[in-house]
Write a protein that holds these residues in place. Structure first.
Motif, mmCIF file in Angstrom:
data_model
loop_
_atom_site.group_PDB
_atom_site.id
_atom_site.type_symbol
_atom_site.label_atom_id
_atom_site.label_comp_id
_atom_site.label_asym_id
_atom_site.label_seq_id
_atom_site.Cartn_x
_atom_site.Cartn_y
_atom_site.Cartn_z
ATOM 1 N N CYS A 63 28.968 37.103 37.908
ATOM 2 C CA CYS A 63 29.059 38.272 37.027
ATOM 3 C C CYS A 63 27.649 38.629 36.553
ATOM 4 C CB CYS A 63 29.953 37.964 35.830
ATOM 5 S SG CYS A 63 29.875 39.250 34.552
ATOM 6 N N CYS A 80 27.724 38.039 32.276
ATOM 7 C CA CYS A 80 27.792 36.701 31.656
ATOM 8 C C CYS A 80 27.262 35.606 32.576
ATOM 9 C CB CYS A 80 29.216 36.394 31.202
ATOM 10 S SG CYS A 80 30.412 36.191 32.545
ATOM 11 N N LYS A 123 28.530 34.059 34.905
ATOM 12 C CA LYS A 123 29.500 33.063 35.389
ATOM 13 C C LYS A 123 29.786 33.299 36.875
ATOM 14 C CE LYS A 123 32.081 31.282 31.509
ATOM 15 N NZ LYS A 123 31.368 31.838 30.360
ATOM 16 N N TYR A 159 32.448 33.048 39.832
ATOM 17 C CA TYR A 159 33.887 32.991 40.068
ATOM 18 C C TYR A 159 34.184 32.640 41.517
ATOM 19 C CZ TYR A 159 34.432 35.218 35.555
ATOM 20 O OH TYR A 159 34.408 35.474 34.217
ATOM 21 N N CYS A 166 34.879 40.927 36.534
ATOM 22 C CA CYS A 166 34.801 39.759 35.654
ATOM 23 C C CYS A 166 35.817 39.955 34.529
ATOM 24 C CB CYS A 166 33.406 39.619 35.072
ATOM 25 S SG CYS A 166 33.321 38.388 33.750
ATOM 26 N N THR A 205 36.074 38.707 31.764
ATOM 27 C CA THR A 205 35.463 38.693 30.431
ATOM 28 C C THR A 205 34.762 40.012 30.141
ATOM 29 O OG1 THR A 205 35.155 36.310 30.542
ATOM 30 C CG2 THR A 205 33.810 37.520 28.951
ATOM 31 N N ASP A 206 34.026 40.504 31.134
ATOM 32 C CA ASP A 206 33.169 41.666 30.884
ATOM 33 C C ASP A 206 33.670 42.961 31.523
ATOM 34 O OD1 ASP A 206 30.931 40.312 29.454
ATOM 35 O OD2 ASP A 206 30.925 39.141 31.309
ATOM 36 N N ASP A 228 41.790 42.372 34.255
ATOM 37 C CA ASP A 228 40.403 41.985 34.546
ATOM 38 C C ASP A 228 39.458 43.171 34.396
ATOM 39 O OD1 ASP A 228 41.228 39.454 35.125
ATOM 40 O OD2 ASP A 228 40.541 39.459 37.217
ATOM 41 N N GLY A 230 38.006 43.570 30.866
ATOM 42 C CA GLY A 230 37.055 42.601 30.341
ATOM 43 C C GLY A 230 37.536 42.189 28.959
ATOM 44 N N LEU A 283 37.165 39.735 26.559
ATOM 45 C CA LEU A 283 36.557 38.838 25.575
ATOM 46 C C LEU A 283 35.779 39.687 24.582
ATOM 47 C CD1 LEU A 283 36.376 35.670 25.223
ATOM 48 C CD2 LEU A 283 33.969 35.978 25.866
ATOM 49 N N PRO A 284 36.133 39.758 23.336
ATOM 50 C CA PRO A 284 37.293 39.091 22.736
ATOM 51 C C PRO A 284 38.602 39.694 23.237
ATOM 52 C CG PRO A 284 36.311 40.638 21.188
ATOM 53 C CD PRO A 284 35.398 40.584 22.380
ATOM 54 N N PRO A 285 39.710 38.976 23.013
ATOM 55 C CA PRO A 285 41.012 39.455 23.508
ATOM 56 C C PRO A 285 41.351 40.853 22.999
ATOM 57 C CG PRO A 285 41.192 37.203 22.727
ATOM 58 C CD PRO A 285 39.831 37.687 22.326
#
Lengths: 324, 358
Positions: free
Chosen positions: A203, A206, A208, A210, A217, A219-220, B68, B71, B73-75
């Motif tokens: 990613c 971040c 990371k 995968y 990603c 998260t992002d 996905d 993204g 984070l945070p939830p």
């Protein structure tokens, strides 16, 4: 070479349903070669009978036996039938209003060309020889074809089956064919495996890594673009011992399914741990991929038969605690 | 009631999209487009709601994988409907009405080309007396079309006029997967596919996705000079059985239109109506049921006959209708979405350049 890998997938299952007193009565009627409709509170006779009255919302109780002749209210020509339809050659779907009914039923009419069916045409039921209480126990045919059609004509209300138990449940088989296409990122992973490589993606936000790589990603929410080649050695982060047999199982239980954090990756990959007694598998165990012979490789994770202990000392908890 | 407006809209419509059924890679650029239009980031979105169906993709929980693309984070505060994104928009609108959030991003996606669409949709029918016959969507629409033809409610030329106008308008829509009008005479010369329907009477199988941004009050005004204020929003459904309702009509569409129009001062002065009619004759039914004025412009985007990505084709109608408010070409518009066989379920969203409390 296409951008992505794809493969045929069939999703198939049987819906098993109880049918209750109203549909049960209708389906029992079909098994006995009779159409059972119901009178609704607005005075109409409807078939199939609704379970609850559309106006009063009371349970349907006033059943009516209907003849198996009727009139085509609307029709269409199915020039390219799809799997599961009553005929695998062109035929007509129609709304058929049975004599004595006020609402039509959807069903198939066995005619061989669109010029053989018209609105207002008279049709009659052609019952299957073996009937189990399903809507597919019957199709319609032009009324003037009666006696000349090849199908079996059962007498309506045939006494033979009436002593059997009422139909209380049905099985609706569902089978759907798909072409499953992997995303570009997943495709790169599977193509790497065909070369004996394990490919992840990083990613850009971040950092990371995968594996298998994913389109974004989680998260992002940005695409994971940078390709990273990973070691086929890693650490067991968590595992379970499979003791339960199930359909399609390839290994006799007990065996271990584990999360393996490959060296250089931030997300664990799920695979089998073999070549070690199941009660000796543990968090931190160092393992290495056991590849199948090269001539058996394809674009699949099954190129790796399983992971096996390297014999090295266990990994320190601190090295994988952020990846659990 | 809080004033809530449509302030962002992005779409992709493709005929055969070769990426994964989870569609995350298609959604990422759509969300980026929405952030650019609003000047927001994902932190500004109070609620997320999507519409999709796993039957379309042949893959379980595809809506979870699609997350996905956000993204998380945070939830995030998120929900999903097994319906067109227009119904996800309804849920998001309701969420904003509760006062819990001020903004929402609604999205829908579907890879209809993964299976045989007209067959897959047989699973929306009664599983006891209809699905076992696998009546395909095109056949069901054709039965509906013939009922209207036989009753003299419309004729084949009227259906062809809908097609010709839609495909002509679709030429100006960069996302349309089918476009190019010709003439009613030429269209009527083409062969039948599901008599009385020709292939051009049915929406093309379309893969795609779309995203719509909703915002309340001042949050909407910070994004657009002319937010598309939702002044009426309603949905109704008819019974499942084809035999027990008058298929030449869509009572649920009529009721949804009356309810949405009641709070919006009626529908006779709607200037632009984007109607979700996957079959040409269904536009004729909807026009009659909604009671639109004779000078209402219908489907300037080309409508569903130019492209109908499943589970977002209706949402796109709302987005297209909102754009007409933003760009000043209309003061009052209507977006409509349908779901289920033969116009069974219908949603109407009326939008105006003026919010109720403006």
């Amino acid at each position: 070479m296409s951008r992505t890998l794809s493969a045929p997938v069939t999703v198939a299952f049987d819906y098993t349903r109880s049918v209750g007193p109203v549909l049960g009565r209708f389906l029992t009627g079909l098994r006995d070669a009779t159409f059972v409709g119901a009178r609704t509170s607005d005075g109409r006779v409807v078939v199939p009978p609704p379970e609850f009255d559309p106006v009063s919302h009371r349970p349907t109780t006033d059943f009516v036996d209907l003849p198996d002749t009727g009139t085509v209210s609307s029709w269409t020509w199915v020039s390219e039938p799809v799997a599961g339809q009553p005929f695998d050659r062109p035929f007509a779907f129609a709304l058929v209003t049975l004599d004595g009914a006020d609402a039509p039923i959807l069903h198939a009419v066995d005619v061989s060309a669109p010029d053989q069916i018209t609105t207002g045409m008279r049709v009659r039921a052609r019952w299957a020889a073996e009937r189990t209480g399903l809507i597919t126990d019957v199709v319609f045919e032009p009324a003037d074809a009666a006696g000349t059609a090849a199908g079996t004509d059962a007498e309506p209300g045939a006494a033979a089956a009436s002593s059997a138990d009422p139909v209380s449940g049905i099985v609706t088989p569902v089978s759907l064919d798909y072409t499953y296409a992997a995303s570009p990122e997943e495709s790169a992973f599977f193509r790497g495996l065909a070369q004996g490589r394990i490919v992840g993606q990083r990613c850009p936000s971040c950092q990371k890594v995968y594996v298998p790589p994913r389109p974004a990603c989680p998260t992002d929410g940005v695409p994971t673009v940078e390709e990273v080649e990973l070691s086929d050695t890693g650490t067991v982060t968590t595992f379970c011992i499979v003791n339960v047999p199930f359909m399609g199982q390839k290994i006799k239980p007990p065996y271990v399914s584990a999360y393996i954090l490959l060296d250089g990756a931030d997300i664990a990959l799920q695979h089998l741990i073999l070549d070690i007694p199941v009660d000796e598998v543990r968090m931190g165990l160092r393992v290495k991929a056991a590849w199948k012979p090269r001539e058996e490789w394809g674009t699949t994770i099954e190129n790796i038969s399983h992971f096996a202990p390297t014999g090295d000392p266990d990994a320190d908890y601190d090295t994988y605690k952020h990846h659990l | 009631m809080r004033d809530v407006a449509v302030v962002g809209f992005a779409q992709r419509q493709l005929q055969d999209y070769d990426g994964s059924p989870q569609c995350a890679e298609m959604l990422v650029p759509l969300f980026a487009d929405c952030y650019e239009q609003t000047g927001w980031t994902k932190k500004d979105i109070g609620f997320w709601c999507s519409g999709s169906s796993d039957y379309l993709a042949g893959r379980s929980f595809s809506f979870v994988s699609a997350i996905d693309a956000i993204g998380v984070l945070p939830p995030v505060n998120e929900s999903h409907v097994e319906m067109d994104a227009a119904w996800a928009l309804y849920e998001a609108w309701l969420k904003i009405q509760t006062g819990e959030v001020d903004t929402a991003l609604v999205f829908g996606f579907g890879k209809a080309s993964a299976g045989v669409l007209r067959r897959t949709l047989a699973l929306q029918l009664d599983p006891y007396t209809m699905t076992p016959l696998w009546p395909d969507t095109v056949s069901i629409a054709a039965l509906q079309a013939r009922l209207g033809l036989d009753a003299g409610l419309w004729d084949e030329a009227a259906m062809a006029e809908v097609v010709n106008r839609s495909l002509t308008d679709a030429e100006k829509n960069e996302f349309a997967v089918r476009s190019g009008g010709s003439s009613v005479e030429e269209l009527l010369k083409r062969p039948m596919f599901a008599d009385p329907l020709r292939k051009h009477d049915a929406a093309p199988v379309t893969d795609g996705a779309a995203a719509i941004v909703l915002a309340a009050g001042d949050r909407a005004r910070e994004v657009r000079d002319r937010p598309a204020w939702i002044t009426g929003l309603s949905h109704f459904t008819d019974g499942l059985h084809l035999g027990t309702r008058d298929l030449t009509r869509s009572a649920s569409a009529g009721r949804a239109g009356a309810a949405a129009g009641a709070s919006a001062g009626g529908l006779t002065d709607v200037e632009v109506a984007e109607l979700h009619a996957p079959f040409s004759h269904q536009e004729l039914i909807l026009r009659a049921e909604l009671g639109l004025g004779t000078d209402a412009r219908i489907n300037p985007s080309g409508g569903a006959l130019g492209g109908n990505p499943m589970f977002t084709g209706g949402g796109i109608r709302i987005g297209e209708a909102a754009r007409r408010i933003w760009d000043g070409s209309a003061d009052k518009t209507l977006g409509h979405a349908t779901s289920g066989p033969a116009l069974q379920q219908n949603l109407v969203c009326v939008m105006s350049s003026e919010g109720a409390s403006n």
